[in-house]
Write a protein that holds these residues in place. Sequence first.
Motif, PDB file in Angstrom:
ATOM      1  N   LEU A  89       0.825  -1.210   0.000  1.00  0.00           N
ATOM      2  CA  LEU A  89       0.000   0.000   0.000  1.00  0.00           C
ATOM      3  C   LEU A  89       0.858   1.259   0.000  1.00  0.00           C
ATOM      4  O   LEU A  89       0.703   2.134  -0.868  1.00  0.00           O
ATOM      5  N   THR A  90       1.775   1.361   0.956  1.00  0.00           N
ATOM      6  CA  THR A  90       2.582   2.577   1.068  1.00  0.00           C
ATOM      7  C   THR A  90       3.546   2.710  -0.109  1.00  0.00           C
ATOM      8  O   THR A  90       3.815   3.822  -0.572  1.00  0.00           O
ATOM      9  N   GLY A  91       4.053   1.579  -0.610  1.00  0.00           N
ATOM     10  CA  GLY A  91       4.923   1.625  -1.792  1.00  0.00           C
ATOM     11  C   GLY A  91       4.181   2.137  -3.013  1.00  0.00           C
ATOM     12  O   GLY A  91       4.736   2.894  -3.826  1.00  0.00           O
ATOM     13  N   SER A  92       2.914   1.756  -3.142  1.00  0.00           N
ATOM     14  CA  SER A  92       2.102   2.239  -4.261  1.00  0.00           C
ATOM     15  C   SER A  92       1.833   3.740  -4.132  1.00  0.00           C
ATOM     16  O   SER A  92       1.846   4.475  -5.126  1.00  0.00           O
ATOM     17  N   ILE A  93       1.598   4.210  -2.887  1.00  0.00           N
ATOM     18  CA  ILE A  93       1.396   5.648  -2.660  1.00  0.00           C
ATOM     19  C   ILE A  93       2.653   6.426  -3.048  1.00  0.00           C
ATOM     20  O   ILE A  93       2.580   7.471  -3.703  1.00  0.00           O
ATOM     21  N   VAL A  94       3.814   5.897  -2.655  1.00  0.00           N
ATOM     22  CA  VAL A  94       5.082   6.550  -3.004  1.00  0.00           C
ATOM     23  C   VAL A  94       5.255   6.589  -4.523  1.00  0.00           C
ATOM     24  O   VAL A  94       5.678   7.604  -5.096  1.00  0.00           O
ATOM     25  N   GLY A  95       4.909   5.482  -5.201  1.00  0.00           N
ATOM     26  CA  GLY A  95       5.005   5.444  -6.660  1.00  0.00           C
ATOM     27  C   GLY A  95       4.122   6.482  -7.326  1.00  0.00           C
ATOM     28  O   GLY A  95       4.546   7.170  -8.275  1.00  0.00           O
ATOM     29  N   VAL A  96       2.889   6.633  -6.823  1.00  0.00           N
ATOM     30  CA  VAL A  96       1.977   7.647  -7.351  1.00  0.00           C
ATOM     31  C   VAL A  96       2.557   9.045  -7.109  1.00  0.00           C
ATOM     32  O   VAL A  96       2.448   9.943  -7.967  1.00  0.00           O
ATOM     33  N   ALA A  97       3.198   9.244  -5.948  1.00  0.00           N
ATOM     34  CA  ALA A  97       3.804  10.548  -5.634  1.00  0.00           C
ATOM     35  C   ALA A  97       4.916  10.883  -6.620  1.00  0.00           C
ATOM     36  O   ALA A  97       5.048  12.032  -7.059  1.00  0.00           O
ATOM     37  N   TYR A  98       5.728   9.881  -6.972  1.00  0.00           N
ATOM     38  CA  TYR A  98       6.793  10.112  -7.956  1.00  0.00           C
ATOM     39  C   TYR A  98       6.200  10.590  -9.281  1.00  0.00           C
ATOM     40  O   TYR A  98       6.709  11.532  -9.902  1.00  0.00           O
ATOM     41  N   LEU A  99       5.140   9.907  -9.737  1.00  0.00           N
ATOM     42  CA  LEU A  99       4.508  10.272 -11.013  1.00  0.00           C
ATOM     43  C   LEU A  99       3.842  11.644 -10.922  1.00  0.00           C
ATOM     44  O   LEU A  99       3.879  12.427 -11.878  1.00  0.00           O
ATOM     45  N   THR A 100       3.243  11.936  -9.763  1.00  0.00           N
ATOM     46  CA  THR A 100       2.585  13.233  -9.564  1.00  0.00           C
ATOM     47  C   THR A 100       3.597  14.369  -9.650  1.00  0.00           C
ATOM     48  O   THR A 100       3.316  15.432 -10.222  1.00  0.00           O
ATOM     49  N   GLU A 101       4.784  14.150  -9.061  1.00  0.00           N
ATOM     50  CA  GLU A 101       5.837  15.170  -9.134  1.00  0.00           C
ATOM     51  C   GLU A 101       6.170  15.508 -10.588  1.00  0.00           C
ATOM     52  O   GLU A 101       6.289  16.682 -10.955  1.00  0.00           O
ATOM     53  N   TRP A 132       5.586  19.244 -15.268  1.00  0.00           N
ATOM     54  CA  TRP A 132       5.180  19.518 -16.667  1.00  0.00           C
ATOM     55  C   TRP A 132       4.028  20.512 -16.715  1.00  0.00           C
ATOM     56  O   TRP A 132       4.041  21.472 -17.485  1.00  0.00           O
ATOM     57  N   TYR A 133       3.026  20.302 -15.839  1.00  0.00           N
ATOM     58  CA  TYR A 133       1.805  21.117 -15.872  1.00  0.00           C
ATOM     59  C   TYR A 133       2.074  22.555 -15.425  1.00  0.00           C
ATOM     60  O   TYR A 133       1.374  23.480 -15.839  1.00  0.00           O
ATOM     61  N   SER A 134       3.098  22.738 -14.580  1.00  0.00           N
ATOM     62  CA  SER A 134       3.383  24.078 -14.053  1.00  0.00           C
ATOM     63  C   SER A 134       3.848  25.041 -15.148  1.00  0.00           C
ATOM     64  O   SER A 134       3.671  26.254 -15.027  1.00  0.00           O
ATOM     65  N   GLY A 135       4.459  24.510 -16.183  1.00  0.00           N
ATOM     66  CA  GLY A 135       4.998  25.369 -17.231  1.00  0.00           C
ATOM     67  C   GLY A 135       6.293  26.050 -16.850  1.00  0.00           C
ATOM     68  O   GLY A 135       6.821  26.857 -17.613  1.00  0.00           O
ATOM     69  N   SER A 136       6.831  25.729 -15.658  1.00  0.00           N
ATOM     70  CA  SER A 136       8.086  26.324 -15.197  1.00  0.00           C
ATOM     71  C   SER A 136       9.255  25.530 -15.774  1.00  0.00           C
ATOM     72  O   SER A 136       9.416  24.351 -15.479  1.00  0.00           O
ATOM     73  N   GLU A 137      10.084  26.194 -16.581  1.00  0.00           N
ATOM     74  CA  GLU A 137      11.187  25.476 -17.215  1.00  0.00           C
ATOM     75  C   GLU A 137      12.227  25.017 -16.185  1.00  0.00           C
ATOM     76  O   GLU A 137      12.892  23.995 -16.388  1.00  0.00           O
TER      77      GLU A 137
END
Length: 490
Positions: free
Chosen positions: A306-318, A323-328
């Motif tokens: 469970l916690t490993g999957s949450i960490v994995g989602v956090a990596y992808l969210t980062e 990308w979404y921020s538009g900050s180079e």
Amino acid sequence: MSGHNESILREPLITGQDITYAKITDDILMPVENKPNRAWWIGFILSLCGATLWVVAVGYTFWFGIGAWGLNKTVGWAWDITGFVWWVGIGHAGTLISAVLLLFRQNWRNSINRSAEAMTIFAVICAATYVVSHMGRPWLAYWVLPLPNQFGSLWVNFNSPLVWDMFAISTYFSVSLLFWYTGLLPDIATIRDRATGVRRKIYSIFSFGWNGNVKTWQRFEAVSLILAGISTPLVLSVHTIVSMDFATSVIPGWHTTIFPPYFVAGAIFSGFAMVLTLLLVARKVLGLENYITMFHIESMNKIIILTGSIVGVAYLTEFFIAWYSGSEYEQYAFINRSTGPYWWAYWMMMTCNVISPQLLWFKKIRTNIPATWILSIVVNIGMWFERFVIIVTSLHRDYIPSSWAMFYPTWVDVSVFVGSIGVFFTLFLLFLRVLPSIAIAEVKMILKSASEKAKLEQIKEGHLDKEQVAEYVESLEKFDSVKQEEYAKI
């Protein structure tokens, strides 16, 4: 003592068909009351060598200063803060097991909470050594404490992460120590009553006059619930404060609001992995297979999934937010992590923390002790690399290309970290020698309701549904501490 019968469909929390209250006491106190075996001595000598290396490395740091480390003008934080965050994270599982699972009345915590709480205390001690050693002037470490007015107009800088870490560490350590010691009182009294001579006097002092009457037990349970209520917010707050060391800055890769929940999930992830690393060896060496069963191991593996999957989602969210921020600058920070000079550390982190825990979805792997033990070590290697990647790759290339630099650890960096592991294992092995690694009183509470012996007596009475009995017997096949012969007769 709980006397009600638990559903036959639930797997037993204590195995062994001849378990009695007296046998529980004898089995758990065997390492405390007898001489240590060869395996303990080998582990202790190796740990002591590591602790000696730590003393040498920290002494060298104090004598020659922080310049002994591999830090430079660009990378001002590296292995020191990496080790600090790693140790604080490892301590998280103890609080979760002892406090949160107690409030949720999860009886499977009874066999693992004592060792997990001890692990928390020793991990926090190792983390605290990093706070002191990277101050530069450790003899002034007391300046981060609230000081009386006699010291003059000396005020701590509340904008400094060093002060935040001090409050997080001191609060976490004091509450965890109090909770751990309170739970130890009835077991210390048990050792006192069985000991003689000087040992009896020592354990008498530390048992605080425990007499085991009804009023004492009522107060014990009330205090345990209060401390559990106080400790539960710490599961969230401590690593949230640690994450703010980074999240409150403006450095690309650090300046993100996802850090607090992401750090908390990662801390629980690494903490449970370390509990498995320690207890899988301890249950075998100390002969505690009947009390730390396959059910406990599988339950902890499920929390790691469970916690490993949450960490994995956090990596992808980062990556998505960058990308979404538009900050180079933000985008470059994450591209640099995965494809820059430290790409190998990033992909080591992803492999250990995201890919390897997914193997635990397979029941054959999460009920296989050697595979679980190896994966628990892999997870903690990955969590160390996570902290290294977050810290070093965000610093080594900043806004000005002329300031870009690489970080290379010196022998002192490596020795302080490896030595801290030696200190941790030395403390844990000494704990196994002088105090029970399993809560005797709490295990006895579930003997008549959740043990294999109690369930076997229910089956022999013949009042249970045959399909439920068959399902229960089938679930016992994964247990390495259950003798199947008796069930074949039934």
